[in-house]
Design an enzyme around this catalytic site. Structure first.
Site, mmCIF file in Angstrom:
data_model
loop_
_atom_site.group_PDB
_atom_site.id
_atom_site.type_symbol
_atom_site.label_atom_id
_atom_site.label_comp_id
_atom_site.label_asym_id
_atom_site.label_seq_id
_atom_site.Cartn_x
_atom_site.Cartn_y
_atom_site.Cartn_z
ATOM 1 N N HIS A 186 0.828 -1.192 0.000
ATOM 2 C CA HIS A 186 0.000 0.000 0.000
ATOM 3 C C HIS A 186 0.868 1.251 0.000
ATOM 4 O O HIS A 186 2.058 1.216 0.327
ATOM 5 C CB HIS A 186 -0.941 -0.014 1.201
ATOM 6 C CG HIS A 186 -2.043 -1.022 1.074
ATOM 7 N ND1 HIS A 186 -3.075 -1.117 1.976
ATOM 8 C CD2 HIS A 186 -2.280 -1.981 0.138
ATOM 9 C CE1 HIS A 186 -3.904 -2.095 1.613
ATOM 10 N NE2 HIS A 186 -3.436 -2.631 0.505
ATOM 11 N N GLU A 188 1.006 3.860 1.942
ATOM 12 C CA GLU A 188 1.595 4.262 3.216
ATOM 13 C C GLU A 188 2.889 3.496 3.496
ATOM 14 O O GLU A 188 3.893 4.087 3.914
ATOM 15 C CB GLU A 188 0.605 4.007 4.370
ATOM 16 C CG GLU A 188 -0.704 4.769 4.252
ATOM 17 C CD GLU A 188 -1.806 3.977 3.573
ATOM 18 O OE1 GLU A 188 -2.946 4.058 4.048
ATOM 19 O OE2 GLU A 188 -1.514 3.284 2.570
ATOM 20 N N LEU A 226 -11.132 -6.100 -29.372
ATOM 21 C CA LEU A 226 -11.244 -5.575 -28.008
ATOM 22 C C LEU A 226 -9.903 -5.545 -27.278
ATOM 23 O O LEU A 226 -9.819 -5.833 -26.081
ATOM 24 C CB LEU A 226 -12.268 -6.387 -27.201
ATOM 25 C CG LEU A 226 -13.693 -6.420 -27.774
ATOM 26 C CD1 LEU A 226 -14.610 -7.226 -26.865
ATOM 27 C CD2 LEU A 226 -14.253 -5.023 -27.982
#
Length: 329
Positions: free
Chosen positions: A50, A52, A207
């Protein structure tokens, strides 16, 4: 810089993770000491560290003795649960940081505010949420995922100036090359794309993101392919077929796909019949409408009617691009 400006910057760098974090939210984090950013980071990909933790881990050695005196700015409330990575609240407490400024509470109603309460109970000064409109741009996908338990659903619509998406059983090119490049950028930012068997049989769409750089999304096809088109489908590898009863609510289809494939963002590139069904069941979140202002068909398959709030509008060549948010969802 003000607290709001630091959070605004944290949101800005969070967007660097736009293509890979889903279904996790985009998050940015800063360590600030005496009005100087001494470390910054963003959540780079689903399942990875993450923001942090990266901001703390990437702190340059010459600033390591300043960590406990620094303020952590983070765009989203830190997590307090163990998932693919350790809880960010535990890391903050272990680091010795005494002050946290955050941009928004976690959208999960079962989680919202609990991390901040935990940190405050441990003596950490927490300031926020700092309500900045810009925050919603990066939280909107995660908010739908976590509160509705389904992907954020984007309708991509290409139409003529007189509001037709095509003609029956005919492949008709509507948007220009510049818009095609933009569409491929949108694809790279999506976890998956859905089309229908009817659209596949007429257009044979690849696609992929050949006009852009980035990942190719998962490709889903809903509906039954006629025998004469099976070889064409096999030639276009990596399609995942969805066998759904016509009476099954599309909402249930998308909920199942979210649970089975962890798809945070789903773009639909299909014909007006399927688009109309999505609209009628009110399970779309955003429409990205490309209108060729110089192309008229006069008859054909009309674009389904829908209402929403236009959040962006601009021109690319002859094409007018409108980004429309569903305000009724």
């Amino acid at each position: 810089m003000s607290f709001e400006e630091y959070i605004h910057y944290a949101i800005k760098i969070a967007k660097n993770g736009n293509e890979k974090t889903s279904p996790n939210p985009m998050v940015g984090a800063l360590l600030v000491y005496k009005d100087k950013i001494i470390s910054e980071a963003w959540h780079k990909a689903f399942g990875e560290k993450h923001a942090e933790k990266l901001a703390i881990q990437n702190l340059p050695p010459q600033y390591s003795n300043l960590l406990k005196e620094s303020t952590l700015f983070v765009s989203l409330e830190p997590c307090n649960h163990q998932g693919k990575t350790e809880a960010c609240t535990d890391l903050i407490l272990q680091s010795g940081i005494r002050k946290v400024v955050f941009g928004a509470y976690d959208p999960n109603p079962l989680m919202s505010g609990k991390s901040i309460e935990l940190l405050r109970n441990k003596g950490i000064e927490c300031i926020g949420p700092l309500n900045i409109d810009y925050q919603e741009e990066i939280l909107k996908y995660f908010r739908i995922n976590i509160t509705k338990k389904r992907p954020y659903i984007i309708l991509k619509i290409a139409q003529t100036a007189d509001f037709f998406m095509g003609q029956k059983n005919q492949e008709i090119k509507i948007s220009g090359r510049e818009s095609d490049c933009l569409t491929h950028k949108w694809r790279s930012e999506s976890d998956a794309i859905l089309t229908t068997s009817k659209t596949f049989e007429i257009d044979k769409p690849s696609l992929n993101v050949r006009y852009w750089t980035g990942r190719n999304p998962l490709k889903f096809l809903i509906g039954s392919i006629r025998n004469e088109s099976i070889n064409d489908l096999n030639a276009f590898k990596n399609f995942i077929q969805i066998k759904s009863d016509p009476e099954t609510a599309l909402r249930d289809v998308f909920i199942n796909l979210y649970e089975s494939h962890r798809i945070g963002r789903f773009m639909i590139e299909a014909g007006p019949t399927f688009v109309a069904k999505v609209i009628s069941e009110n399970i779309w979140d955003e429409a990205r409408v490309i209108t060729n202002t110089k192309f008229y068909l006069k008859k054909g398959l009309q674009t389904p009617y829908f209402k929403g709030r236009i959040s962006q509008q601009f021109m690319l060549g002859n094409d007018e691009i409108k980004i429309v948010s569903n305000t009724m969802n």
